[in-house]
Design an enzyme around this catalytic site. Structure first.
Site, PDB file in Angstrom:
ATOM      1  CB  SER A 110      12.861  -6.795   4.831  1.00 24.55           C
ATOM      2  OG  SER A 110      11.489  -6.609   5.002  1.00 24.55           O
ATOM      3  CG  ASP A 249      12.194  -2.937   3.700  1.00 20.78           C
ATOM      4  OD1 ASP A 249      11.313  -3.411   4.444  1.00 20.78           O
ATOM      5  OD2 ASP A 249      12.365  -3.324   2.525  1.00 20.78           O
ATOM      6  CG  ASP A 251       8.821  -4.227   2.327  1.00 21.33           C
ATOM      7  OD1 ASP A 251       8.675  -4.524   3.528  1.00 21.33           O
ATOM      8  OD2 ASP A 251       9.386  -4.977   1.503  1.00 21.33           O
TER       9      ASP A 251
END
Length: 454
Positions: A110, A249, A251
């Protein structure tokens, strides 16, 4: 047994030191065995049904060898694998469901620095594994097992349509064209470097993409949602209507208005909450957030007739509350926003699309939309070197917190929270002014040091 490897978002660590190829392979084998035994993965050799996994990754160099290890583990356990290549975490989650896969695997750390990496497993439908399954996977690491042979070993194919399929899904979630809106998108040199600009352009926006030239080493390097300075400058320089910063990533997403002012996750949730309410798509008129959400966010939503359900910090807990109550919108101040009608996890590109659609529908600027809430000054003090286990039981400390809360009344609040990952206690105070918040936080931090000293 408690989890030793899995954290709140999969297994993470320094790639090739903590997270090795051997561990990635073993975790994949164990995951295949656990899910098969639970009936959540077709057992190898099942007539007419071969188990299928999809595997995606972000742009980190270490993702290449970790992907190979994961695929080797799954195929050796009799699982067919579709390689999705570089794709955002929410894209892997979407395709896990859309392709009818039994298992999804995402390789990413992430927003962490490039040397780190992580493995996240997703069950059918693209949902996170629950704690019990993660514990079971750890328990079965490196166990003896009967290996399939011949035609029962898994087959590996490349799924070339991954980005296009994911983008088509994103664009299908909204109906109002974004023509006339100019947007800067910071892709963090990460997993969304293709899908992000492609989706916004397909929806009709004019897109200036920055930090969209990943080389395997530059992911999250002074860019993206954790470093918004380049995005703020680019929005002003290009005269854009808004800017969006994704993480490695994709998100999560933070926004920047036309003046370069940051619009954080609380403000994003407030805007989207009202948008969904107006469209009749906000179940129970409830928005789920964490205890770290700004009090101004809670006050703004309540003033507009919405209810805020607050959870412990972490998107896992937000998701659990959303599932339990059937709620449609939740997220964190960090920009991790979950729209359950369209996604099973936070999705930064989806968030950007729906903020832009709200701008297009209302004809309002992002600054005007974000003004629905007024952020109370928030001061966070991390107190290290203390016994965090006693933070919730020390009577004098609790009395000091109670006195501070009485003094603040409805105009502020205090949150005393032991860190889940570090040996420290976090003291967070919100108050009408920065000075007052700082004074109260410093005072309570001093009590923490005195009462909880090791």
């Amino acid at each position: 047994m408690t989890k030793k490897l899995f954290g709140t978002d999969g297994v993470r660590g320094l790639a090739n030191r903590d997270l090795t190829a051997e561990l990635a392979l073993d975790l994949s084998v164990a995951a295949a065995h656990v899910l098969a035994d639970r009936g959540e993965l077709a057992a190898p050799g099942t007539p007419g049904r071969r188990p299928l996994a999809v595997v995606g990754r972000d742009t980190r160099a270490s993702g290449e060898f970790l992907e190979a290890a994961v695929v080797a583990g799954l195929a050796s356990a009799g699982v067919d694998v579709h390689l999705l290549g570089v794709l955002p975490t929410p894209g892997v989650a979407h395709l896990t469901g859309a392709l009818g896969a039994d298992l999804g695997v995402m390789l990413s750390a992430s927003h962490n620095p490039m040397p780190d990496n992580g493995i996240k497993f997703l069950a059918r439908g693209g949902v996170k594994l629950d704690d019990a399954i993660e514990v079971a996977i750890e328990e079965r690491l490196r166990e003896e097992w009967e290996r399939p042979t011949g035609a029962d070993v898994g087959r590996v194919t490349t799924y070339d349509a991954a980005v296009d399929d994911y983008v088509a899904h994103l664009v299908s979630t909204r109906s109002t064209p974004l023509a006339g809106l100019k947007v800067v998108l910071d892709c963090a040199e990460g997993a969304a470097w293709q899908a992000g600009p492609q989706a916004l352009r397909a929806a009709g926006a004019e897109v200036i993409a920055i930090h969209a030239e990943p080389d395997g080493l530059n992911i999250n390097d002074n860019c993206g949602s954790t470093h918004l300075e380049d995005l703020q400058r680019a929005v002003v320089e290009h005269g854009a209507d808004a800017g969006f910063g994704l993480d490695g990533d994709s998100d999560r997403c933070l926004a920047v208005d036309a003046d370069g002012t940051v619009v954080d996750g609380d403000q994003i949730l407030a805007v989207l909450g009202l948008s969904l309410r107006d469209a009749g798509k906000l179940p129970g008129d409830v928005v789920v957030a964490t205890v770290m959400s700004n009090l101004g966010f809670v006050q703004a939503l309540e003033a507009n007739g919405l209810t805020v359900r607050q959870t412990s910090v972490g998107d896992r807990y937000v998701l659990e509350e959303m599932k339990a109550g059937g709620f449609g919108l939740g997220g964190e101040q960090s920009g991790h926003v979950i729209m359950s009608e369209h996604a099973t996890t936070g999705d930064g590109i989806l968030t950007a699309l729906h903020l832009l659609e709200r701008m297009a529908v209302t004809g309002s600027s992002l600054a005007d939309l974000a003004a629905v809430m007024t952020r109370l000054p928030q001061v966070l003090v991390n107190v290290a070197g203390v016994d965090k286990a006693r933070a919730g039981t020390d009577e004098e400390l609790l009395a000091a917190v109670a006195r501070a809360e009485d003094d603040l009344g409805d105009s502020g609040r205090v949150l005393l929270r032991p860190s889940g990952t570090e040996p420290l206690v976090r003291v967070m105070v919100e108050a009408p002014t920065e000075e007052q918040a700082g004074a109260v936080a410093d005072s309570l931090a001093a009590v923490v040091r005195e009462r909880l000293a090791l």
